[in-house]
Every structure is written in structure tokens, then in C-alpha cells.
Design a protein around this motif. Structure first.
Motif, PDB file in Angstrom:
ATOM      1  N   PHE C  41      -0.634  11.334   5.085  1.00  0.00           N
ATOM      2  CA  PHE C  41      -0.144  10.255   4.220  1.00  0.00           C
ATOM      3  C   PHE C  41       0.877  10.792   3.226  1.00  0.00           C
ATOM      4  O   PHE C  41       0.596  11.745   2.511  1.00  0.00           O
ATOM      5  N   ARG C  68      -1.434   2.611   1.549  1.00  0.00           N
ATOM      6  CA  ARG C  68      -1.156   3.964   2.036  1.00  0.00           C
ATOM      7  C   ARG C  68       0.089   3.927   2.911  1.00  0.00           C
ATOM      8  O   ARG C  68       0.312   2.954   3.621  1.00  0.00           O
ATOM      9  N   ARG C  70       1.964   6.291   5.766  1.00  0.00           N
ATOM     10  CA  ARG C  70       1.870   7.505   6.580  1.00  0.00           C
ATOM     11  C   ARG C  70       3.214   8.223   6.609  1.00  0.00           C
ATOM     12  O   ARG C  70       4.256   7.595   6.412  1.00  0.00           O
TER      13      ARG C  70
END
Lengths: 386, 211, 273
Positions: C41, C68, C70
Motif C-alpha cells: 500500500f 487504501r 495500492r
């Protein structure tokens, strides 16, 4: 970073040139004053050295009191006996001892003072700069007077004319008139020592003795020996110079306060310029912060800009002072007390470096607050400005 | 931008002014008599006792004003009248105008002349008709006998009523004086005549300007 | 430690540092004290809250935003004016600090590091593209691109100058502006200026590129070319977060985040909130 700072300064040439001129004028003022002070000190030293005199023997006590007594025709308590001259001349270190008797006659109605000075041949040897404008270079008889240039103008005298002293009821003949020197000599009446002693009832008395030594290194030892002459005190050349420099000191203080004003104005110019830069380039500086510039780096960039500005101003100021200083010194010469004949403007590397560093320091210091403000700008402004 | 330019200009002017003032404005506070200033002629002669002289020449006078008369436009005429070119201290000259309230009574001039034993300063008062009202020797360096003769009231009073067109021959137009004082007396008479001519020229100049 | 899961191209296990292949291997790493951890991440935001005080009243510019991103993702952040996009971008760019919540960038807990370290993190791992380009008008195109490299070292030119110049030239080549190397920004078109800004953002080999309305000041044709460039960079492994009103740009993003009144209302990787 330097390239960036230079490019930023070039962005507003007029503003920055004006700030630079402010610093340049401040540095030039400082440099002119410093160079003038240095030149004056050196020239005075050189002139005093040129007199060939290392010290003077003067009576103990107050010279003004002595003058008052001369006026009343009384014997001076505060004068030296002629025997002091003989004692001085006998000292092994002394090569020449020149006596002089000074009598001061105030002309109350005219707002001026006649100063009569009795001298002998040895005094003339100690005054190598003496030049006679017209007439004889020295007395050919007892009842003769040599007039300073200004005194001759005021009394409308020419060589051969009669000159009367109403206070002493004595008629003298004008032997010669001195060239204008810009010193106290211009307004004096010089008469032979014996004539002065007779005129002012000071037989065998003298006011001061100028002493020239065989070797100037012996000043200390000779001073100690001559100090033993009863009623006499020794004033050395360095003490005399200190007195002259003190006289100039008061004027210098005033001039330096003006120089500080000029420097403050220059510093305010830099402050104003840097502050405008920070206000104008707010978003740009924030953008640099966003791109990774740290607060100290922004501070360094702004400080570098002010340093370049003051550096340029300092260099220009020194060049300016080199051109203007000499001309100003020649004009100022006429106003300066006891103006020596030598060059009064000496921009030595030491003086130049000092003035340059002071200018640079003040300029950079003036840029500190705006630079600090810039370094505190939040990087978020870059996006907010967008 | 204009404001900034003006501000910058002011800063520069102030700094240049400070520079010039700081270097040129050195006050000559010490060794006053020794300060050398180039002068072509003798220093200008001050009027030392204006109140006493004014009362003597013009008893009703209440005040005086000093003005500078520049006589450069009359140099030719002055040369003809004086018999020589005016000396540097004679142009420009200080003319002291004497008033009784608003009314102009006359003019006073002071001139330094070459006495036998030193300079003599002659003060002369002239009325509006150009006639001498009085003469005073405010400073002289002559021996006592000569001074007494020159300062004697009858001799000085004999000059009253004279104009610039009158002759000033000693022993003919003006009473004779003791032999020892004659050289200085002639110098005084020359000074009085010159002052009368200069004052007359100044009056003519005033009249021209007034017109 | 294992290499990056999603982007094997970025792996440089021997040096223990990540690096973009697209910008070449020759450029030396910019020194920094923050050791990169190889994570899957790039961004981990958890309950981010930012409160401003305006005239004694509290305004929640961001209210408990969590998401989040990536490594190597193309993310668009959309929302109306005042929805908190810029505030979020400020937080993600380490230019502001959250009042509550945690933010991990490149494996670092942003709230736990000081201002100096945040500046280094921003300089070395985050690239910025602004709506109005933010180019220095006094510098040439080449100097503008090399500018971020200036902040990584001291005032005096170092031995890195040559490689810095080469790197800037390489990036200009990459954005097809090598021929404009010595021009000033005012001599360029809007699209060219934005390309220069993108090249500049890539100088320090960032892990994350933050773009604030990159097509906002451009016409649609030029905007498209910028979108293509961003897509190309993303294909080469760069994580990109774009704040935009441009629907075309938002549409190409594989991951979309929508904000309204400071709250996250949609995260395309999760279900509707």
C-alpha cells in the motif's frame, strides 16, 4: 541556488537597483568618512613628523592665565625661563630646540584676537612649509614683523609698510608676508624673539620650546630628562596628535551619526525590497516548499538574495567613494581645522574592507526578518493558491 | 509601481543628501581665525557700532536694514567716477538703509582703507540728497598723536555736507591736519570719496529697480 | 524482506530501495534518512479528520475518511467544491497534519514524524502536479525540471549536478519537450507547461504522484494528451492520485474515491458507504 537568487533579483530590476543604490550610497558614505579619517590621521602624522619635532616643552599651568598676564604687562608665572632653552639644547638627544613667546591681545570691539609670536632662526628651521608670498624670507632688523596672509589682508599691509602696535606703542616694519597655509599661522604676527620679549616685558621668558631629537627612538628617555627642567612639562608628538584628533573627533561623531542614518535608510530599502518579494512570491515560495524545499533552504535563498543585493551595493559604493571621495576631501579641506597639506582621502584596503563588511552585515541583517517570514510559509499555500 | 519609484527616489536623494551634508558641512568650530578661505580682496568690513553711529548721523533714526548692492552693471560708470576699477570688496557692497519709522533717512557704508600704520575703517552716513551726514573712524592702528588728529571732531565734521562730486584735497577742500597724520588723512579722504560714489551708484540702482 | 507485491518492475532488492524503471537506473538515489519499506500500500488512511476554526466556529473539512491505495494504482478523487478534496490532498502531500486519524505514506506513519522528516518524505517520495503548473517564471524549462533536485543538497553545486542535468534532460525527453529545454515558461503552451510540471514532479523518482486538477486549465484536446501521459506513467508503475472534476480523467481511474461535505461517500474498491 545562486543562479535562482540572481534570476529572482533580475525579475524586478528597477526595485532592486534602487535598493542596491541605497546600500551603495550608505557604503560610499561610510567609506568616504573612514578614508577621510584615515587620510587625516596619516596626513597629520606625516605633517607633524615633517615638522621634525618630537616634543614640546611648555610651562606648567593654564595657558589662558598666561595670556591674561601678558596683556596686563605682568611677568608670566606660567612661562619658561630662557635658561630652559639652554638646558634643552644641552641635552645629548636634542638636535634642535626652537623657542617661541606668544602674546595674545584681544581686540574686543573687532571680535578678534591679535596673536604676536616671538621666534628665532631655529623656529624657522622647524617650519619647513613656511613660504613667503612677498618680501623678505626673514627679519633683517630688530623692529620687523612677518605677517600671516590673513593678517596682512586685514591690515592692508605690504612689505616695507609700517605696522603699529597700539598696545605696546611700537612701530614695526613689515619684512614679509607668508603664503596662505590654512593653518593658524595665517592670522599671526611674527616678530623676532627678543623684540617680542621687549614688547611684552618678558625679558628672558619664553612660552614654549619645540624640540627635535637626533633619533625619534629616544623620545622616551629625552622626555624623562627634559621633564626635570623646573616649571616645564613635556608634551610629546603623540600627545599633541591625540589632542588634534580629539578636536576632529567631535565632528567625526556627528558625521558618523549621519552615516548611520544613511546606512539605516539603505537597510530599510533592503528590508522593504525583501518584504515585497515575500508578499509577491508567496505562492511561489509555498510551491517550492511543496516541491521539497525545507524552511531553512527558503531562508537561505532569501538571505542569499539580500546578500547579493548588498554585495553589489557594497562594490558600487566603494567604486563611488573612490571617485567622489577625493573631490569631497578637497572641498572639505577648507573646513577642516588644522588641515594638513597631504592627501586627506586614503581609501586603504583595511578601510574599504571594514566599510564593505559593515554594509554587507547590515544589509543581510535587514533581510533576516523577511527571509524568516518566507521560511515559515506553509507549503499548503501552494494548493490553496491553486 | 509609481509609489515604489518615488519611495526609492526619496531614499536615494536622502542618502546622497546625507553624504554631501556629512562631508561638506563640517562646522569650523575650532581655530576660527586660522580657517583659510580664498579671497581675491580684503575681507568685507563689518559695521561695528551701528546704534551709536546711526544716532550720531541721523538723530531721529529708529532702525536700519542691510542690503547687498550688486554694482556689476555700472562698472564702466564707476571706473569713470572713481578713476580706477572698483576693488573686489567694493562690488558688491553692503548698504545700510537708515529709517525713522517707515521713512528712509539715508544710507551708511563702511570701508577699510590703507592707513600709514595699519588698516583704518571708515563709516560714512549720507542723506537722501547724497550729502555726508557724518564720518566715524571705527577702527585704526595709528600712533596716539595721529589717531587724535584723525579723530578730532572739527576735522571729521568738515566733511559733512560733501557730495561725491566735491573735491577732497587736504589743505584746500578739507582743513589741513598735523604733518604726521597727513598720509592716513589722505587715505581717509579717499575712502570717504569712494564710499560716496558707491552709495550714489547704489541709489541710482535702487531708482532704476524702482522704476 | 519481500519485494513489492504488485510491481515487480520497481523492485531493487539489492539496494533495499524502490525505484522507477521508467526513469532509468543511472540516477543516484537522493539521500534521505527514511528507509523505504516495501509495502503493497502506497497510502493507508484511517479515520482522517481535519477541523478548521473559522470565526470561532468549527468546520470539519474532513471527517473520518478512510481508504487504501495500492502501489501502482491510478486513483481519482472527486467531489463538489468544499467537499474536502484539497484538504485531503494537503494531508496526503504532508503539507498539513490531521487532527485525528492515522495516515501511512510509503510505510511511514506521517503523524509520528516531525516537520523536517515530513519535508524529506515529501521531497523524496511524493511528486506534485498543480492546476496552474507552478513553474518558476525566471527559470528555463530545464532548470524548472531540475529544481526539486536543488533542495536535496546544499547551496553550492555538487558533483551530482551533471547527473541532475542528465536526469532533467531525460525527463524532458520523456514528456517530448526536449526541444523546449532552454525556453522560459511564458513561451510555452498550457499543455507544454503541464508536461514540464509533470517532468519536474518525477525528478526525485517519487513513489506517489499527487495531481490537483491537472487538466483544469487546459482545453479538452490538450487535457487528453495529459491524461494519456498520466496513464503512461501509471502503466510504468507510478501510483497516481488525481483530484479532478474532469469526468474523462475520473473515468479512466481504476480506483475512484468520492467525497461530500468532508466525508467519503464512495470508494470503488469497497462497497457503497
Amino acid at each position: 541556488m545562486i543562479l535562482l537568487a540572481l534570476r529572482n533579483l533580475w525579475r524586478r530590476p528597477l526595485r532592486h537597483v534602487l535598493a542596491l543604490i541605497g546600500i551603495a550610497v550608505s557604503v560610499a558614505t561610510l567609506a568616504c568618512l573612514g578614508a577621510f579619517g584615515q587620510g587625516y590621521r596619516d596626513a597629520l602624522q606625516s605633517e607633524l613628523n615633517g615638522m621634525g619635532m618630537q616634543m614640546m616643552l611648555v610651562p606648567l599651568g593654564c595657558p589662558y592665565d598666561a595670556a591674561a598676564r601678558v596683556l596686563r604687562g605682568k611677568t608670566l608665572e606660567f612661562s619658561l625661563p630662557q635658561s630652559a632653552l639652554l638646558t634643552a639644547r644641552r641635552d645629548p638627544a636634542v638636535s634642535l630646540a626652537a623657542p617661541m613667546l606668544m602674546a595674545v591681545v584681544p581686540q574686543v570691539h573687532e571680535g578678534r584676537t591679535d596673536v604676536w609670536v616671538g621666534i628665532d632662526q631655529s623656529t624657522r628651521q622647524m617650519k619647513p612649509w613656511w613660504k613667503v608670498e612677498t618680501g623678505a624670507p626673514w627679519f633683517t632688523g630688530k623692529n620687523e614683523v612677518i605677517l600671516g596672509a590673513e593678517a596682512a589682508e586685514l591690515e592692508m599691509r605690504r612689505p616695507g609698510d609700517l605696522f603699529y602696535s597700539p598696545e605696546t606703542h611700537r612701530t614695526l616694519r613689515v619684512a614679509g608676508i607668508l603664503q596662505r597655509s590654512g593653518t593658524a599661522d595665517d592670522s599671526l604676527f611674527f616678530v623676532p624673539l627678543t623684540t617680542a620679549q621687549a614688547m611684552f616685558h618678558q625679558t628672558d621668558r619664553i612660552t614654549a620650546i619645540a624640540v627635535q631629537l637626533h633619533d625619534p627612538q629616544q623620545t622616551g628617555a629625552a622626555s624623562t630628562r627634559l621633564q626635570t627642567i623646573a616649571g616645564a612639562q613635556v608634551v610629546t608628538l603623540s600627545e599633541m596628535m591625540g589632542t588634534f584628533l580629539n578636536l576632529v573627533g567631535a565632528v567625526k561623531t556627528l558625521l558618523f551619526s549621519l552615516a548611520i542614518v544613511a546606512l539605516t535608510i539603505g537597510a530599510l530599502g533592503v528590508f522593504n525590497t525583501l518584504l515585497s518579494i515575500v508578499v509577491e512570491r508567496r505562492s511561489e515560495l509555498a510551491m517550492m516548499r511543496a516541491l521539497g524545499a525545507s524552511g531553512p533552504q527558503i531562508f537561505a535563498l532569501l538571505t542569499l538574495e539580500s546578500a547579493i543585493l548588498t554585495l553589489g551595493g557594497g562594490v558600487c559604493g566603494l567604486i563611488m567613494s573612490a571617485f567622489v571621495g577625493r573631490a569631497l576631501a578637497s572641498v572639505a579641506r577648507q573646513w577642516v581645522p588644522l588641515s594638513p597639506n597631504e592627501v586627506l582621502f586614503k581609501l586603504t584596503p583595511n578601510v574599504a574592507a571594514n566599510c564593505f563588511l559593515i554594509g554587507l552585515g547590515v544589509g543581510v541583517l535587514a533581510g533576516v526578518v523577511p527571509a524568516w517570514q518566507a521560511s515559515r510559509l506553509p507549503p499548503a499555500l501552494a494548493l490553496n493558491a491553486d | 509601481m509609481k509609489f515604489r519609484f518615488a519611495l526609492g527616489g526619496c531614499v536615494v536623494l536622502l542618502a546622497v543628501g546625507a553624504l554631501l551634508f556629512s562631508t561638506l558641512g563640517t562646522p569650523p568650530d575650532v581655530y576660527q581665525p586660522a580657517i583659510a578661505r580664498r579671497a581675491v580682496g580684503a575681507p568685507l568690513c563689518p559695521w561695528r557700532q551701528p546704534k551709536a553711529d546711526m544716532q550720531a548721523f541721523f538723530p531721529t533714526a529708529t532702525r536700519f536694514e542691510t542690503r547687498v548692492a550688486i554694482l556689476s552693471s555700472m562698472l564702466g560708470s564707476l571706473r569713470a567716477r572713481l578713476g580706477r576699477w572698483p576693488a573686489p570688496e567694493e562690488n558688491p557692497i553692503y548698504v545700510h538703509y537708515v529709517f525713522a519709522g517707515p521713512r528712509l533717512l539715508g544710507r551708511v557704508a563702511v570701508q577699510r582703507v590703507r592707513g600709514q600704520f595699519g588698516a583704518i575703517e571708515v563709516v560714512i552716513g549720507v542723506n537722501e540728497s547724497g550729502q555726508v551726514r557724518g564720518v566715524h573712524l571705527q577702527r585704526l592702528r595709528e600712533p596716539a598723536a595721529i589717531s587724535r588728529a584723525l579723530l578730532s571732531q572739527p576735522w571729521l565734521s568738515s566733511l559733512c555736507g560733501k557730495t561725491s562730486r566735491d573735491a577732497f584735497r587736504l589743505g584746500a577742500d578739507v582743513p589741513q591736519i598735523t604733518p604726521g597724520a597727513r598720509t592716513s588723512a589722505r587715505a581717509v579722504l579717499k575712502g570717504v570719496r569712494s564710499s560716496l560714489i558707491l552709495l550714489e551708484a547704489a541709489r541710482e540702482l535702487d531708482a532704476t529697480n524702482h522704476r | 524482506m519481500a519485494c513489492v507485491v504488485f510491481d515487480a518492475k520497481r523492485c531493487d532488492a539489492g539496494a533495499g530501495r524502490t525505484r522507477l524503471k521508467l526513469v532509468g537506473e543511472n540516477f543516484p538515489a537522493v539521500s534521505n534518512d527514511i528507509k523505504m519499506e516495501t509495502l503493497s500500500f502506497a497510502v493507508e488512511a484511517d479515520g482522517l479528520t481535519r477541523i478548521y476554526k473559522r470565526g470561532g466556529e468549527e468546520v470539519r473539512a474532513l471527517d473520518g475518511v478512510s481508504f487504501r491505495v495500492r502501489d501502482g494504482e491510478f486513483v481519482s478523487i472527486v467531489g463538489a467544491s468544499g467537499s474536502g478534496k484539497t484538504t485531503l490532498l494537503n494531508l496526503l502531500g504532508c503539507m498539513d497534519a490531521a487532527d485525528r486519524g492515522t495516515l501511512r505514506l510509503a510505510g511511514h506513519e506521517v503523524g509520528a514524524i516531525n516537520e523536517r522528516a515530513r519535508t524529506r518524505l515529501r521531497r523524496d517520495h511524493i511528486g506534485f502536479v498543480f492546476q496552474h503548473f507552478g513553474l518558476m517564471p525566471t527559470l528555463t524549462v530545464h532548470e524548472n525540471v531540475a529544481l526539486p533536485g536543488l533542495f536535496g543538497r546544499r547551496i553550492w553545486p555538487s558533483r551530482h549536478q551533471k547527473s541532475l542535468d542528465a536526469r532533467a534532460d531525460e525527463l524532458l525527453e520523456r514528456v517530448s519537450l526536449a526541444h523546449r529545454r532552454n525556453h522560459r515558461p511564458h513561451e510555452l503552451s498550457g499543455g507544454e507547461m503541464q508536461r514540464v510540471a509533470i517532468a519536474r514532479s518525477l525528478l526525485n523518482t517519487p513513489r506517489l504522484l499527487l495531481a490537483d486538477e491537472p487538466t483544469g486549465d487546459l482545453d479538452s484536446a490538450t487535457g487528453e494528451s495529459i491524461i494519456e501521459l498520466l496513464q503512461e506513467l501509471n502503466r510504468d508503475g507510478l501510483t497516481i492520485l488525481v483530484v479532478t472534476h474532469n469526468t474523462a480523467l475520473a473515468a479512466i481511474a481504476e480506483h475512484q474515491i468520492s467525497l461530500r461535505d468532508g466525508r467519503l461517500i464512495q470508494d470503488s474498491t469497497d462497497q457503497m458507504l
